[in-house]
Design an enzyme around this catalytic site. Sequence first.
Site, PDB file in Angstrom:
ATOM      1  N   CYS A 105     -47.820 -40.963  18.749  1.00 30.20           N
ATOM      2  CA  CYS A 105     -49.067 -40.203  18.749  1.00 30.20           C
ATOM      3  C   CYS A 105     -50.170 -41.182  18.375  1.00 30.20           C
ATOM      4  O   CYS A 105     -49.948 -42.118  17.618  1.00 30.20           O
ATOM      5  CB  CYS A 105     -48.944 -39.087  17.698  1.00 30.20           C
ATOM      6  N   ASP A 156     -54.527 -34.058  21.446  1.00 26.05           N
ATOM      7  CA  ASP A 156     -54.897 -33.137  20.370  1.00 26.05           C
ATOM      8  C   ASP A 156     -55.492 -31.859  20.940  1.00 26.05           C
ATOM      9  O   ASP A 156     -55.670 -30.873  20.228  1.00 26.05           O
ATOM     10  CB  ASP A 156     -55.934 -33.785  19.440  1.00 26.05           C
ATOM     11  N   ASP A 203     -48.062 -41.640  13.992  1.00 28.45           N
ATOM     12  CA  ASP A 203     -49.453 -41.500  14.437  1.00 28.45           C
ATOM     13  C   ASP A 203     -50.201 -42.826  14.314  1.00 28.45           C
ATOM     14  O   ASP A 203     -49.756 -43.742  13.613  1.00 28.45           O
ATOM     15  CB  ASP A 203     -50.136 -40.421  13.581  1.00 28.45           C
ATOM     16  N   ASP A 223     -46.698 -32.275   8.861  1.00 28.38           N
ATOM     17  CA  ASP A 223     -47.673 -33.248   9.364  1.00 28.38           C
ATOM     18  C   ASP A 223     -48.368 -33.951   8.205  1.00 28.38           C
ATOM     19  O   ASP A 223     -47.878 -33.993   7.074  1.00 28.38           O
ATOM     20  CB  ASP A 223     -48.658 -32.519  10.302  1.00 28.38           C
ATOM     21  N   ASP A 224     -49.536 -34.462   8.476  1.00 24.77           N
ATOM     22  CA  ASP A 224     -50.341 -35.245   7.532  1.00 24.77           C
ATOM     23  C   ASP A 224     -50.528 -34.511   6.197  1.00 24.77           C
ATOM     24  O   ASP A 224     -50.663 -33.288   6.172  1.00 24.77           O
ATOM     25  CB  ASP A 224     -51.709 -35.454   8.209  1.00 24.77           C
TER      26      ASP A 224
END
Length: 745
Positions: A527, A549, A479, A367-368
């Site tokens: 997302c 989330d 995202d 992820d991020d």
Amino acid sequence: MAIAVEEKRQIFHLQGDNFSYIFHVMENGELGQLYCGKKIHTKSDYKNLATREQRNATTAWRLDKPDFQTDVLKQEYAGFGKGDFRVPAYQIIFTDGSRISDFKYSGYEINQGKNRLHGLPCAFEDSKDDAETLTLFFEDKNAQIKLSLNYSLFPHQNVIVRSAEFINNSSDWAALSMAFSAQLDLPDCRYDFIHFSGSWARERHLVRSRLRPGLQSVGSLRTASSAQHNPFIMLARPDATEDAGEVLGFNLIYSGNFLSQAEVDQFATTRVLVGINPQEFSWTMRQGETFQTPECVISYSASGMNTLSQQLAKFYKKHLVPARFAEKERPILINNWEATYFDFDEAKLLTIAEKAKEVGIELFVLDDGWFGHRDDDTASLGDWFADKKKFPLGLGHLSEQIHKMRLKFGLWFEPEMISIDSDLYKEHPDWVIHVPDRAMTPGRNQFVLDFSRKEVVDYIFTMMSKVIEETKLDYIKWDMNRHITEIFSTALPPVAQQEMPHLYILGVYDLYERLTKKFSEVLFESCASGGGRFDLGMMYYAPQAWTSDDTDAVERIMIQYGTSYGYPQSMMGAHVSAVPNGQTGRVTPLSTRASVAYFGVFGYELDITKLPAEELAEIKEQVSFYKKYRRLFQFGKFYRIESPFIGKNNTDGNIASWQVVSEDKKQAIACRCQILNHANAPYCRIYFKGLLPDQKYTVNGSTEEFYGDELMNAGYFVTQTIDAVEHAKRSADFEAKLFIIQAVD
Ligand code: GLA
């Protein structure tokens, strides 16, 4: 022929398997709506449906036609300023400042199938499913503007897809100040307006209220479809339930500003309008230019909301989701976000991946935080190259290790965003959406790139392509974590500034189009801070979306239940996360978290390296259970049984249950969630749905066999939840019971 045309009287009858949609060309050359409802016979005339009466205090079309009063008539795509005072479907502003249009019907054509739109996500026909497209042509001779109204009928899913296209053939400019995708005038107002609203971490909760005189609408001005209001709405007869009654569903294949509206007028008729929100919209067409609206999906069911949702799910699978993923089982993933946040390096990620592999997980998603120097959310958006500190050997090296474990590899991107603390901002400060000499409003410490500019989209495309190629990427989580403020483009002239919200979304689609074409095997999951852009525009490119989330099982019951009305479970990313839950602080059993998440695209969002051995073993079982029934969970027919939304089934929101059924109806799994446990609770049963009445089944491997009609009509006894209290000495709240229903050969 599913589209029947009565040439002489200019009547068009679009006939689905179970519904009819009829309109005609009126004396004034515009379209009049005649009927939208349960299927009726095709005939050469519908005088009764077209009957009109003259009303007092109402303007007429012409002196010699006092009874032709547009304010009283049901229409198909009404303009404004000539006597119909309801909200119109479109308005054009001309160079002299006037705003009257006069479109007259000039002909029609019918084509087999359904063509794709250029630059916009849209429904299509690749499956020889008998779709037909009717296009009606209109011309405003005075203004030299043409209008086409498109109706694609998908008869087997009782779906019509509508859109409009304007073409300016004059030598002057003409500006659209509004251009809805569809209008539907209904003859009465005995409907409930049902919409799906909420917020971040509380997406798509069902809201149902009776239509009343005036305007009722949901919309967005966030340049995203939003978590606050979803574009999907339903009009349901007040007595309509999940399994009976008339329901109409409307949705927009679009991800930007929208308005879904119902207007009840003085005669208690209802006008539905669905399309781009006219606020913050204007579109100037110069000579020869056109404007194509997004498409609106309209679906009808005479047998309740479950049928409506099921036919929509089928329609999306065949006619909207990228064909290569439509029926493809989706991998079980683990995402490192809630396990590590920004604090990781290659070694730490590999330990998570190894454990994940051990329990049978198939896809590892980073992820991020993997790019630039992003150690928190203040930096590096726009710098889509690996952080050298976290990955001294490069991202390709990590991906190689992951692939060697025979796991798929996925990455998080937020392509539309930029941080001030980034190389990209240093090089191109003008690429940020902003109004010169005005302050910029931050959101999560970040700003938005001007995707109306091709060079910006080109740059991001190049950067992402490099990473995808280097890592041989299998999956992308795209995202979008803030809404757009100070919307303005330094590259656009003043007159085009209100085109910016739509141009921005077209830029997003352009990037999606190019990436999904070049890397057609990469699975995209959309997302937007969870489910903030959960819409049909996204579904056209990204077959799955992060639903919320909020991964708390109790909250997820409502979020997934609400989402299921308009979207199939194969679109809903649903993961098991750690407890106490990060959003609610609630502690729910691991089994409940999984049971709720099974009814979506399943995965994990926790630090699997920190779990005790018994939980790890339980996860291993969950993974193999999901694999066994994956097709059923992801693509089975979804039935809602008991609603968690208060007031509908005497459960006061304490119980929710739903079920998936296989295509041949031989296998089904239901889940019944009880939020709070009660002592000495009343007896209760669960009434399964969608089974074969004459087929014998077992439930959870029972020795007793049950006919389908017994399970559906007499129900199945639900035992009290006491085991947990007696044996495990833990709370018996938040329990989810699964029922596996298997046909006996
Ligand atoms: C959003 C997403 C999360 C996670 C974070 C990362 O909030 O919804 O799942 O990816 O961004 O910053």
